[in-house]
Scaffold this active site. Structure first.
Site, mmCIF file in Angstrom:
data_model
loop_
_atom_site.group_PDB
_atom_site.id
_atom_site.type_symbol
_atom_site.label_atom_id
_atom_site.label_comp_id
_atom_site.label_asym_id
_atom_site.label_seq_id
_atom_site.Cartn_x
_atom_site.Cartn_y
_atom_site.Cartn_z
ATOM 1 C CG ASP A 447 -1.726 1.266 1.337
ATOM 2 O OD1 ASP A 447 -2.252 1.694 0.297
ATOM 3 O OD2 ASP A 447 -1.836 1.829 2.436
ATOM 4 C CG PHE A 546 -9.945 11.611 3.517
ATOM 5 C CD1 PHE A 546 -9.886 12.268 2.301
ATOM 6 C CD2 PHE A 546 -9.568 10.271 3.563
ATOM 7 C CE1 PHE A 546 -9.452 11.627 1.156
ATOM 8 C CE2 PHE A 546 -9.142 9.614 2.431
ATOM 9 C CZ PHE A 546 -9.084 10.295 1.221
ATOM 10 N NE ARG A 602 -1.683 11.938 -1.737
ATOM 11 C CZ ARG A 602 -2.055 11.147 -0.749
ATOM 12 N NH1 ARG A 602 -1.139 10.530 -0.022
ATOM 13 N NH2 ARG A 602 -3.327 10.942 -0.490
ATOM 14 C CG ASP A 668 -0.893 8.294 -3.730
ATOM 15 O OD1 ASP A 668 -1.662 8.794 -2.894
ATOM 16 O OD2 ASP A 668 0.292 8.003 -3.488
ATOM 17 C CG ASP A 786 -2.075 2.392 6.501
ATOM 18 O OD1 ASP A 786 -2.984 1.606 6.183
ATOM 19 O OD2 ASP A 786 -2.038 3.574 6.133
ATOM 20 N N GLY A 787 -3.106 -0.814 7.675
ATOM 21 C CA GLY A 787 -4.266 -1.316 8.382
ATOM 22 C C GLY A 787 -5.476 -0.417 8.310
ATOM 23 C CB ALA A 788 -5.921 3.220 7.804
ATOM 24 C CG ASN A 789 -8.368 3.375 4.072
ATOM 25 O OD1 ASN A 789 -9.341 3.528 4.807
ATOM 26 N ND2 ASN A 789 -7.605 4.381 3.690
ATOM 27 C CG ASP A 790 -4.483 -1.313 3.477
ATOM 28 O OD1 ASP A 790 -5.087 -0.846 2.511
ATOM 29 O OD2 ASP A 790 -3.457 -0.807 3.948
#
Length: 1088
Positions: A447, A546, A602, A668, A786-790
């Site tokens: 990620d 967000f 970015r 991204d 990172d675990g947030a969206n995965d």
């Protein structure tokens, strides 16, 4: 959960129960043990099948690849309603809830700490989650459910939902002991010990009992400690005092265990531990969901919308998670334990790995070999007129020799040592069995390529930069998303949050205020209206956090002294531009965006809108997000650089050198992701990148895919397209295109993911779908995020690695405290080491049992056997030391190109084992026959021993253990164990068991001792040469397969077959500017 479980209903049958009881008595309890190990047999053997409605016992089987069986007892309770959300006549609440009048029977059962209730309409059991079952809209939650429940209605719902707590009951030592002892492994050991005791092998049996007692005690201590630790850490957070709101606008203090779905609780200003999942109705909260997602950045939660289009939609935890507080979270709390994590620890999902399935098949082969020896022993004993008792004991003894009882413990040792080494490296594991699977990884998804972002360019739109974020102060220090921290830090502004006293003093929530730094404005800028305007304080009135699905966030602010409010928007450039007035978006927007993204920057777009001055603070709180985020005015772009960490490129290169494919799955922009992929080495400079731009069907036009080449190949590439297959290429797919392709181009999905390297703008559920597609073509997939969206992808992958500072996360089986991807090669190395160790231990234990089986079979032919001390010496002094020394082997320092095998049932391994068995058999038979041909050979008696003392009375050897054949085979086999450990398992030992004294060997002439040394040396040499020959043959065939591409054709891996098919496809990859339509398999050249 019942969607993944098959259920059958049963009721007790008297005659079956009687038959099972008789069978249990006749078998000495063995039948009862068998029914305990196989619950499906236990239920079918004592019950008859019936409908689920009339069942007393349920038989459950999971529908996944594991096919696990469970049994559950059906219970009945009585309640005044059928479902927890039924309306009740509350005039006589006590009579209805406590009396027996007009009560309905409710059928339910409990499985894995979850209750399932019978539904007459569905004719099946269902699980009540909460208000989601009622499918309430967001507006109805505000209007109908925001005042709280009456005590009577709460009491009624508690009948269904029970106490609101994560119950971790610590079982007693007696229960744990019974469960551990009833393991088939220990039952087999108990059977073996009883058999050895019947043969007077007391020393050997005592040694096995001692090792078993130590093993059981260690296991009980570890299990008990884990239960106590889990109970303590959950109990410290799961039960708290809460303030509950009642329907009559009263508030009462109660324990959190009394909460039921529909209760309304008040969160104090200083925060609280959430004892349940709850939707936030009013106000904002900042929580830390690190144990849930692995992401340590605080998350801002806002109130559930009460108006607008979003308010009319049905509430869903997944869709409205930014308005939901999850169980265990705490305002700026850094540690918690959720029910999901606890249940995953208590009831872990079994691991499917071919090694374990093949191990059972190999054990069945050993059981078949034991059956042959069993029959051979009976026939031989009958021919020699051996007593019946001896026949039974010796024939059963051959089974205990062929199937090594210590095999499971020996194979687990390597995993335990690997887990300890991983912990020292900062990688924590909650699923040790997956360590072996890490050794087979051949594809890893990353990620964001573990990139760090640093601000390069300043911006004149400071107001948007300093307000449009989700930062908060924790212990006086700014905390939040790293991107927001960089952006805010670049401005130099100061963020101030209201204190608890200020919040309590005012009824409305005090806004967060940002103000410029305390310095004097330069004289040159004092007359600049923009500078003067920017110098005032700005209060953040409302925030829309967000959303990865929306790819944007926004805030409503008010400047100090201004009468109107402003809305600021920040997000993906394409999304922000679509929400702005078209005349405010520059005509060069697309070209400018492409220029920066191609360089790897970015890009974030900003937009602004001035709200009507008549809007008050209260009115703004009720406005919908869609209404505010419309008709914006485009402000400009903020350029950020994705700087690759120094170790990232090296790690990716190491994985590629080890034949492990790497993918980037990011949120991204597409061109930014491609540029980063080139910078970090995922895509080399000379390799093509083809963007698959898919659009859904519109009007009368079908869905289509346009194939763009990022290098603008032009006419020259069209002319040389016939040689394009020889060139390396990569596909790049966006999240929008991926959704279209999954729905309208299913025949192209596997072709795309086979060569796709960059996946941009991917939503969390799309990452999970991607992992599923990769696994469907037989990739062993690792996921690092990172675990947030995965979370979904981390769980779905064969090996999920969450980068977090925590020791454990429900998001993935592995958690690394290292904040970069350098942990991935370490994990794969340890996985390969554990896997190779498991293979070596299994091979050695199998060969050990067969070598001993050969020795005993030869000795049975002369009515002899190995002695008590001989068995004890072999198992303790040789086998035990070899096995545990073998497990201590550390991982190799670098990843090699060839992965360890994943199957025990393979040609090379079977050939290696078979050649070693034949070699050992040949030399044992040679020594057995040769000793009988010696001139000094005679039937051994005590007088045959030259060192024998005539003044000592020797008891008669009833088992005929002391003889020349026994001593010879004991010497030869002892060295054979060391020989196979050295040659087959690559373990070096220099022990010399033959020089150790044993009371059960006889004295042989010196010339025969020399002969035995020569036989042992020749045996070792032949074993080594045979293994070398097998390895050479294997590698020769492997090289030949690579040169002739036969390996791809003969392999069962689907991705290899697909690779071969695409090499012969002249139309793949598609030509530049080609458009593929969903309605036709043909490609058509577009006029683009």
């Amino acid at each position: 959960k019942l969607k993944t479980t098959e259920v059958w209903g049963y009721r007790p049958c008297l005659w079956k129960i009687v038959l099972v009881g008789l069978g249990t008595l006749c078998s000495g309890g063995l039948l009862l043990l068998l029914l305990y190990w196989l619950p499906q047999w236990g239920i079918k053997g004592t019950c008859t099948q019936t409908s689920l409605r009339d069942a007393h016992t349920l038989l459950l089987r999971t529908t996944d690849e594991f096919r696990q069986w469970f049994r559950a007892k059906v219970h009945v309770m009585f309640a005044p309603g059928r479902k927890p959300f039924d309306s009740l006549d509350l005039q006589c609440p006590d009579q209805q809830l406590n009396g027996d009048k007009d009560l309905s029977p409710i059928i339910y059962f409990t499985h894995h700490s979850t209750k399932y209730y019978w539904n007459d309409v569905m004719q099946n059991f269902e699980f009540y989650r909460g208000l989601e079952d009622v499918k309430l809209s967001c507006s109805s939650i505000h209007s109908d459910h925001s005042s709280g429940l009456s005590k009577t209605l709460q009491k009624y719902r508690r009948l269904f939902f029970g106490d609101n707590e994560i119950a971790v009951r610590v079982p007693s030592l007696f229960k744990l002991l019974i469960k551990e002892v009833l393991n088939p492994f220990y039952i087999f050991q108990l059977f073996s010990v009883a058999l050895w005791s019947a043969e007077d092998y007391y020393y050997y049996a005592s040694a096995i009992v001692l090792m078993s007692v130590i093993s059981i005690a260690t296991s009980l201590y570890t299990i008990k400690k884990q239960y106590v630790m889990l109970h303590d850490m959950v109990a410290a957070h799961s039960v708290v005092r809460v303030s509950m709101c009642r329907g009559n606008k009263e508030t009462e203090e109660a324990m959190s265990t009394e909460l039921v779905p529909g209760d309304v609780i008040s969160i104090p200003a200083n925060g609280m531990i959430m004892p349940c999942d709850a939707v936030l109705i009013h106000g904002n909260c900042i929580v830390n969901e690190s144990m849930l997602t692995g992401e340590s950045v605080p998350v801002t939660k806002t109130g559930l919308p009460s108006s607008g289009d979003e308010a009319t939609s049905s509430y869903s935890i997944e869709e409205h998670k930014r308005h939901t507080l999850f169980c265990g979270t705490h305002v700026i709390q850094t540690r918690f334990y959720t029910e999901t994590l606890v249940r995953s620890i208590l009831y872990p999902k079994p691991t499917d790995f071919k090694l374990y399935r093949d191990a059972y098949l190999f054990l069945l082969c050993l059981v078949g070999l034991a059956g042959i020896g069993f029959i051979y022993t009976i026939v031989l004993s009958i021919m020699n007129k051996v007593p019946a008792k001896t026949i039974i004991v010796e024939s059963l003894d051959i089974i205990t020799i062929t199937v090594p009882p210590a095999l499971p413990a020996a194979m687990t040792a390597g995993i335990v040592y690997a887990q300890r080494r991983l912990k020292r490296a900062g990688i924590f594991c909650i699923s040790p069995q997956r360590i072996n699977m890490c050794g087979q990884l051949n594809l890893v998804c990353f990620d964001k390529s573990d990139a760090t972002k640093e601000s390069l360019v300043g911006s004149t739109f400071v107001a948007c930069m300093v307000t449009c974020h989700s930062l908060t102060k924790i212990d006086g220090k700014l905390s939040g998303d790293p991107l927001d921290l960089k952006m805010f830090g670049a401005t130099g502004w100061i963020l101030e949050e209201p204190t608890e006293e200020e919040t309590a003093l005012h009824n409305p929530i005090m806004p967060t205020v940002v103000r410029p730094p305390q310095h004097t404005v330069p004289e040159a800028n004092q007359n600049d209206p923009l500078t003067l305007n920017m110098s005032c304080e700005i209060g953040i009135v409302r925030q829309f956090p967000f959303s990865s699905a929306l790819q944007r966030m926004s805030v409503v602010v008010r400047r100090l002294g201004e009468k109107h409010m402003d809305a600021y928007l920040k997000g993906a450039p394409e999304v922000v531009a679509s929400l702005c007035k078209q005349h405010t978006v520059p005509q060069t927007f697309t070209d400018t965006l492409e220029t920066y993204t191609r360089q790897g920057f970015r890009v974030i777009a900003l937009a602004h809108r001035q709200l009507e001055s008549k809007l008050s603070w209260h009115k703004v709180q009720s406005l919908s997000r869609d209404l505010i985020e419309s008709n914006m005015e485009f402000l400009g772009l903020i350029i950020m650089q994705n700087k690759i960490k120094p170790e990232t490129a090296g790690v990716l290169h190491e994985l590629q050198q080890a034949n492990i494919r790497t993918l980037m799955v990011t949120g991204d922009n597409m061109l930014t992701a491609i540029s980063v992929a080139r910078d970090c080495g995922m895509v080399r400079a000379h390799e093509r990148v083809i963007i698959a731009d898919a659009v859904p069907p519109k009007d009368f036009y079908p869905a289509s895919i346009t194939w763009h080449y990022t290098e603008n190949p032009g006419l020259r590439d069209l002319l040389v397209h016939q040689n394009q297959q020889e060139q390396s290429y990569h596909f790049a797919v966006s999240g929008r295109a991926f959704a279209v392709i999954m729905e309208h181009f299913p025949q192209l999905v596997q072709k795309l993911v086979l060569r796709a390297t960059v996946f941009a703008r991917m939503a969390p559920d799309q990452k999970t779908q991607l992992v599923d597609v990769l696994q469907s073509i037989d990739y062993i997939v690792g996921m690092c995020g990172d675990g947030a969206n995965d979370c979904g992808a981390l769980k779905k992958a064969h090996s999920g690695i969450s980068l977090s500072e925590l020791e454990a996360s429900v998001a993935s089986p592995f958690t690394s405290s290292t904040s970069n991807i350098s942990c991935v090669p370490s994990l794969i190395r340890e996985g390969r080491a554990a896997l190779i160790t498991s293979f070596c231990v299994f091979k050695f234990m199998a060969l050990y049992s067969i070598i001993q089986y050969l020795s005993v079979t030869l000795l049975y032919s002369i009515l002899s056997n190995l002695g008590d001390f001989q068995f004890l010496f072999i198992d303790v002094a040789i086998i035990l030391i070899i096995v545990f020394t073998m497990s201590l082997n550390p991982a190799w320092k670098e990843l090699v190109w060839r992965r360890p095998p994943s199957s025990l049932i393979s040609g090379p391994l079977l050939c290696s084992v078979l050649t070693q068995i034949l070699t050992c058999l040949a030399f044992q038979v040679l020594a057995f026959l040769l000793v009988r041909q010696q001139s000094w050979y005679e039937t051994w008696t005590p007088q045959s021993d030259l060192t024998y003392n005539l003044n000592v009375t020797i008891p008669k050897d009833q088992k005929n253990i002391k003889n020349y054949e026994n001593t010879t085979l004991f010497y030869i086999s002892s060295f054979q164990y060391l020989s196979v450990a050295n040659t087959v398992c690559d373990v070096v030992f220099t022990a010399r068991p033959a020089v150790l004294p044993s009371p059960q060997i006889v004295c042989v002439p010196h010339d025969w001792r020399l002969t035995l040394v020569i036989i042992v040396m020749v045996n070792a040499a032949v074993s080594f040469l045979m293994e070398i020959t097998v390895c050479v043959c294997v590698y020769t065939v492997y090289i030949y397969d690579l040169l002739t591409c036969f390996a791809c054709l003969s392999s069962k891996m689907r991705y290899l077959h697909l690779t071969m098919e695409l090499q012969d496809d002249a139309d793949w990859p598609p030509r530049p500017f080609t458009v593929t339509y969903a309605s036709s398999p043909q490609s058509h050249i577009s006029a683009l």
